[in-house]
Design an enzyme around this catalytic site. Structure first.
Site, PDB file in Angstrom:
ATOM      1  N   VAL A  40      11.158   4.317 -10.543  1.00 49.84           N
ATOM      2  CA  VAL A  40      10.612   5.592 -11.029  1.00 49.84           C
ATOM      3  C   VAL A  40      11.156   6.675 -10.108  1.00 49.84           C
ATOM      4  O   VAL A  40      11.192   6.503  -8.884  1.00 49.84           O
ATOM      5  CB  VAL A  40       9.065   5.570 -11.012  1.00 49.84           C
ATOM      6  CG1 VAL A  40       8.502   6.903 -11.474  1.00 49.84           C
ATOM      7  CG2 VAL A  40       8.560   4.443 -11.903  1.00 49.84           C
ATOM      8  N   GLN A  48      15.667  -7.386  -3.127  1.00 47.70           N
ATOM      9  CA  GLN A  48      14.378  -8.081  -2.991  1.00 47.70           C
ATOM     10  C   GLN A  48      14.021  -8.792  -4.299  1.00 47.70           C
ATOM     11  O   GLN A  48      13.561  -9.938  -4.291  1.00 47.70           O
ATOM     12  CB  GLN A  48      13.289  -7.073  -2.627  1.00 47.70           C
ATOM     13  CG  GLN A  48      11.880  -7.637  -2.736  1.00 47.70           C
ATOM     14  CD  GLN A  48      10.826  -6.715  -2.179  1.00 47.70           C
ATOM     15  OE1 GLN A  48      10.650  -6.664  -0.956  1.00 47.70           O
ATOM     16  NE2 GLN A  48      10.126  -5.989  -3.023  1.00 47.70           N
ATOM     17  N   HIS A 108       4.612   2.303  -7.996  1.00 51.63           N
ATOM     18  CA  HIS A 108       3.664   1.177  -8.067  1.00 51.63           C
ATOM     19  C   HIS A 108       2.804   1.287  -9.320  1.00 51.63           C
ATOM     20  O   HIS A 108       2.509   0.275  -9.974  1.00 51.63           O
ATOM     21  CB  HIS A 108       2.742   1.172  -6.844  1.00 51.63           C
ATOM     22  CG  HIS A 108       3.436   0.982  -5.541  1.00 51.63           C
ATOM     23  ND1 HIS A 108       3.619   2.002  -4.636  1.00 51.63           N
ATOM     24  CD2 HIS A 108       4.008  -0.121  -4.992  1.00 51.63           C
ATOM     25  CE1 HIS A 108       4.242   1.537  -3.574  1.00 51.63           C
ATOM     26  NE2 HIS A 108       4.507   0.261  -3.761  1.00 51.63           N
ATOM     27  N   GLY A 125       0.831  -1.206   0.000  1.00 49.09           N
ATOM     28  CA  GLY A 125       0.000   0.000   0.000  1.00 49.09           C
ATOM     29  C   GLY A 125       0.863   1.252   0.000  1.00 49.09           C
ATOM     30  O   GLY A 125       2.040   1.217  -0.356  1.00 49.09           O
ATOM     31  N   ASP A 142      14.150  -1.880  -5.194  1.00 45.53           N
ATOM     32  CA  ASP A 142      14.418  -2.930  -4.213  1.00 45.53           C
ATOM     33  C   ASP A 142      15.137  -4.069  -4.940  1.00 45.53           C
ATOM     34  O   ASP A 142      14.596  -5.176  -5.098  1.00 45.53           O
ATOM     35  CB  ASP A 142      13.105  -3.401  -3.595  1.00 45.53           C
ATOM     36  CG  ASP A 142      12.389  -2.267  -2.879  1.00 45.53           C
ATOM     37  OD1 ASP A 142      12.992  -1.656  -1.997  1.00 45.53           O
ATOM     38  OD2 ASP A 142      11.243  -1.968  -3.241  1.00 45.53           O
TER      39      ASP A 142
HETATM   40  O1  PAF Z   1       8.192  -4.298  -1.838  1.00 41.61           O
HETATM   41  C1  PAF Z   1       7.226  -4.408  -1.053  1.00 41.61           C
HETATM   42  O2  PAF Z   1       6.334  -3.557  -0.993  1.00 41.61           O
HETATM   43  C2  PAF Z   1       7.140  -5.611  -0.113  1.00 41.61           C
HETATM   44  O3  PAF Z   1       8.386  -5.991   0.323  1.00 41.61           O
HETATM   45  C3  PAF Z   1       6.373  -6.796  -0.738  1.00 41.61           C
HETATM   46  C4  PAF Z   1       7.094  -7.365  -1.949  1.00 41.61           C
HETATM   47  C5  PAF Z   1       4.965  -6.377  -1.120  1.00 41.61           C
HETATM   48  C6  PAF Z   1       6.257  -7.933   0.295  1.00 41.61           C
HETATM   49  O4  PAF Z   1       5.574  -7.513   1.434  1.00 41.61           O
END
Ligand code: PAF
Length: 289
Positions: free
Chosen positions: A176, A153, A37, A31, A150
Site C-alpha cells: 500500500v 520475506q 497492515h 505492531g 517485504d
Molecule cells: O514483517 C514483519 O512485520 C515481521 O518481519 C514479521 C513477519 C511479523 C515477523 O516478525
C-alpha cells in the site's frame, strides 16, 4: 475483539476455532500498524471466519546496531486499528515467552534468504523464519498474510511453509502506497520532513526501471543505470542495494540478461537519513513469451 497477552491463551482460542470447523487467518505483525497492515487484516477478514493478528517486535530479526530499540511501539493505536479492521483476536507476546531460557531451535532458509536483505542483514531472515514458524505453530491458521513490500520475506516464508509441510496457505498482498508512491512502512514515521521529501525517489526509480524493462531492455546493467539515475544517491539517500533478480528464486540473472517473458524482481534498499527503507517492483512471468 479479544486482546490476549500470552501465547498459551491465544493458542487455546485458536484451537477452539479450528475444532468448531472455522477457517482461521493469521496476520503476523510487529505492531506500529498502518494502512498496509490494515489492508492485510481486511483481506484476511474477507477470506477467513476468524482473524488473528500477532503483535510482537521480534528481537532476533534485528542485528547488532540495528533499530530494535527505536522500533516504534504503539500498542493502543494498534489495538484500535485491529478492532477497526474486524480482527477477532489481537495477541501480544513477550520475548521471554518466545525465546525462553534454553531456547536453541532456529529455522534457517537457505538460498532464497541469502541475497538482498539477507546479505545486508545477516541474522534477519533466521529471526523472521524462526518467529513466523512459531506463530504458525501457535495459531495453526489455514491462511497467513504478508505484504509484498517485504517481497523477499514473503518468498522465505512461502518456502519454509512448503519445506516444513506446515499446511498453511501463504497469501501475499500488494504494497500500500502513499499518494506520492512511498510504500507504507512502520519506519516511515522516523523520517524528518526533508527526508520524507526524498524517500519517494525509491519508488520512482523502481517504476522507471520497470518501464525500461517493459519497453524491451534486456540488459540488467542498463536497467541498473536507470535505477541509479532516478535514485540520485548522495548523502541524503545512500543505496544499500539495488538489484535485478529472478522473481521466483531471487537468483542473479544468467549473463546479466533478462530472458523474454521471465519474471523479474527489481529491489532497492536505501538509507534516507538513518532510516533504512526497502521497496520493489515485480514483473510477473509472461507465459506467452
Ligand atoms: O514483517 C514483519 O512485520 C515481521 O518481519 C514479521 C513477519 C511479523 C515477523 O516478525
Amino acid at each position: 475483539m479479544r486482546v490476549i497477552e500470552g501465547l498459551e491463551e491465544a493458542a487455546g482460542l485458536c484451537d477452539r476455532w479450528r475444532a468448531a470447523g472455522l477457517g482461521v487467518g493469521l496476520v503476523p505483525t510487529m505492531g506500529a500498524l498502518h494502512e498496509g497492515h490494515a489492508s492485510l487484516l481486511r483481506r484476511a477478514r474477507a477470506e477467513c471466519d476468524r482473524v488473528a493478528a500477532s503483535i510482537f517486535v521480534n528481537p532476533t530479526q534485528f542485528g547488532p546496531g540495528e533499530d530494535l530499540a527505536a522500533y516504534p511501539r504503539t500498542r493502543d493505536a494498534d489495538v484500535a486499528l485491529c478492532e477497526g479492521a474486524g480482527v477477532d483476536l489481537a495477541f501480544f507476546a513477550r520475548a521471554e515467552e518466545v525465546y525462553p531460557e534454553g531456547f536453541q531451535t532456529w529455522v534457517t532458509v537457505e538460498h532464497i534468504a541469502r541475497p538482498l536483505c539477507g546479505a545486508s542483514r545477516p541474522v534477519h531472515f533466521r529471526g523472521v523464519a524462526t518467529v513466523v514458524t512459531q506463530l504458525l505453530a501457535i495459531v495453526r491458521p489455514h491462511r497467513a498474510y504478508f505484504g509484498a513490500k517485504d517481497y523477499q520475506q514473503s518468498r522465505v516464508v512461502a518456502r519454509l511453509a512448503r519445506d516444513l509441510h506446515l499446511g498453511v496457505e501463504i497469501r501475499v498482498c500488494d504494497a500500500v502506497r502513499e499518494p506520492d508512491g512511498l510504500a507504507m512502512s512502520s519506519r516511515n514515521r522516523h523520517l524528518s520532513l526533508p527526508e520524507r521529501a526524498v524517500a519517494p525517489r525509491i519508488y520512482r526509480a523502481l517504476v522507471a526501471a520497470r518501464d525500461l524493462v517493459l519497453t524491451g531492455e534486456a540488459r540488467v546493467g542498463r536497467v541498473l543505470e536507470r535505477l541509479h539515475e532516478v535514485l540520485e544517491p548522495g548523502p541524503e539517500l545512500r543505496i544499500d542495494y539495488a538489484e535485478v533478480r529472478d522473481a521466483e528464486d531471487l537468483r542473479e540473472l544468467p549473463g546479466g540478461r533478462i530472458a523474454r517473458g521471465a519474471g523479474v524482481l527489481i529491489a532497492v534498499a536505501a538509507f534516507v537519513g538513518n532510516t533504512r527503507l526497502i521497496d520493489n517492483v515485480v514483473i510477473p512471468p509472461d507465459p506467452r513469451a
